[in-house]
Design an enzyme around this catalytic site. Structure first.
Site, PDB file in Angstrom:
ATOM      1  N   LYS A 181     -12.283  -1.088   6.717  1.00 56.08           N
ATOM      2  CA  LYS A 181     -11.545  -2.071   7.511  1.00 56.08           C
ATOM      3  C   LYS A 181     -11.996  -2.018   8.968  1.00 56.08           C
ATOM      4  O   LYS A 181     -12.464  -2.994   9.509  1.00 56.08           O
ATOM      5  CB  LYS A 181     -10.037  -1.826   7.428  1.00 56.08           C
ATOM      6  N   TRP A 241       0.821  -1.217   0.000  1.00 54.01           N
ATOM      7  CA  TRP A 241       0.000   0.000   0.000  1.00 54.01           C
ATOM      8  C   TRP A 241       0.846   1.254   0.000  1.00 54.01           C
ATOM      9  O   TRP A 241       0.518   2.229  -0.677  1.00 54.01           O
ATOM     10  CB  TRP A 241      -0.986  -0.006   1.169  1.00 54.01           C
ATOM     11  N   ASP A 258      -1.151   6.609   6.471  1.00 56.36           N
ATOM     12  CA  ASP A 258      -2.292   5.856   5.937  1.00 56.36           C
ATOM     13  C   ASP A 258      -2.645   4.795   6.971  1.00 56.36           C
ATOM     14  O   ASP A 258      -2.004   3.748   7.056  1.00 56.36           O
ATOM     15  CB  ASP A 258      -1.896   5.201   4.602  1.00 56.36           C
TER      16      ASP A 258
END
Ligand SMILES: *Cc1c(COP(=O)(O)O)cnc(C)c1O
Length: 362
Positions: free
Chosen positions: A197, A102, A173
């Site tokens: 999430k 990511w 993030d």
């Protein structure tokens, strides 16, 4: 099949209590005769929902008053663009710490908007995978900001120490780790997280940004991505994802009732210890990340005999253990065990893993 446990990395399972509450008020929200998703985002009823969600999140994370909390569209990847558009002025560069899939994707997107300095910090050559300490990263003291991903959802690598940036604004993030354990928000200039999430349904993204960083967006920044525009309009510059916002609010209420981040972090630790502990004591399953950097939220593991993968997944599903297949780029298995996953889910998974290995070790 009795109870189902969903180990999907995202969209992920939500707390049962939240789903039941949403179901009960789905068609007739608080006597209005309408679903909350049918209300104007400018109605006083929805504004109250929105304000309560923000207040509860501020409370849960102890967010100081000099930070804005934005409820945005566009997911984590939307922020891969929004962050450099808002924080990277012409003539400056930004440091992007690469610790997995990511953070790399964030850097690739940011390169469209300015000068990005990629810094690889993972060592997976010598032994078990580990992350180099931030003192060795060689950060640029003149960078506009440092971006990193404290929890790499795909790779199962988590950095619990907050990097030392010597005053350079730190951007994180936190899509897959927000609200899983306590953090000091003041150490960050900006935190963002896709909701799907640990917060609620997909379609909503949370941004927590220090107010002195507002107002420097690149001129081409789309207004719906401009933090200052969003802050000034209470995240209602355009129609926000109202139903996702409402559901996020229910999750925040649930978390507060469960004792807040401090209490859930104890359960999260217990869950992770149980699963990693079992994996480490078994010859049948493996995880190659140094214990200090193991994710509490996403646990990748591999069967030593990978020819059994398909059978493992099939039987797991038959036992109500869903979505354990690893990310397509890394293979193996992955158990995502966010806040909504109860300890019982891990106990059930470990019991199944034991059984499965016993059957194949005879
Ligand atoms: C899931 C995830 C993303 C991407 O989120 P989208 O909402 O699908 O754009 C970004 N970063 C991390 C760490 C993630 O886990």
């Amino acid at each position: 099949m009795s109870q189902v446990f969903n180990f999907c990395a995202g969209p992920a399972m939500l707390p049962q209590a939240v789903m039941k509450k949403a179901q009960a008020e789905f068609i007739n929200w608080q006597g209005t005769g309408s679903s909350v998703m049918e209300l104007s985002h400018r109605s006083k009823e929805f504004k109250a929902v929105a304000a309560k969600a923000e207040a509860d999140l501020r409370d849960l994370m102890s967010i100081p008053d000099n930070y804005s909390v934005l409820f945005c569209h566009g997911g984590g990847r939307g922020q891969f663009s929004a962050v450099p558009l808002n924080l990277l002025p012409e003539g400056k560069s930004a440091d992007y710490i690469i610790s997995g899939s990511w953070s790399k994707a964030a850097a690739v997107e940011a390169e469209r908007y300015g000068d990005i300095n990629r810094i690889n910090v993972v060592n997976d050559v010598d032994s078990d995978t580990y992350v180099l300490p931030s003192e060795e990263w060689g950060l640029n003291p003149d960078a506009a900001f440092v971006h990193y991903c404290p929890n790499e959802t795909v790779d199962g690598i988590e950095m619990f120490d907050i990097p030392q940036t010597n005053g350079v604004p730190l951007v994180a993030d936190m899509s897959s780790t927000i609200l899983s354990h306590e953090i000091d928000v003041e150490k960050f200039a900006l935190i963002y997280a896709g909701a799907q999430k640990n917060i609620g349904p997909s379609g909503l993204t949370i941004v927590i940004v220090r107010n002195d960083l507002l107002g420097n967006a690149q001129p081409t920044t789309p207004s719906i991505m401009n933090y200052q525009v969003l802050a000034k309009s209470d995240s209602m510059y355009n129609t926000p994802p109202t139903y996702a916002w409402y559901l996020a609010g229910l999750v925040f209420e649930w978390l507060k009732e469960a004792g807040g981040v401090k209490e859930i972090s104890k359960v999260n630790k217990q869950k992770a210890e149980l699963l990693y502990g079992y994996i480490d004591n078994s010859e049948f399953y493996q995880n190659h990340i140094e214990p200090k950097f193991r994710s509490l939220m996403n646990v990748p593991f591999w069967l030593t005999d990978e020819s059994l993968n398909a059978e493992f997944l099939e039987q797991a599903e038959a036992h109500g253990l869903m979505a354990l297949e690893g990310h397509r780029n890394v293979g193996g298995m992955r158990a995502s065990i966010y806040n909504a996953m109860p300890l019982l889910g891990i106990e059930t998974l470990v019991a199944f893993m034991k059984d499965f290995s016993a059957k194949h070790c005879q």
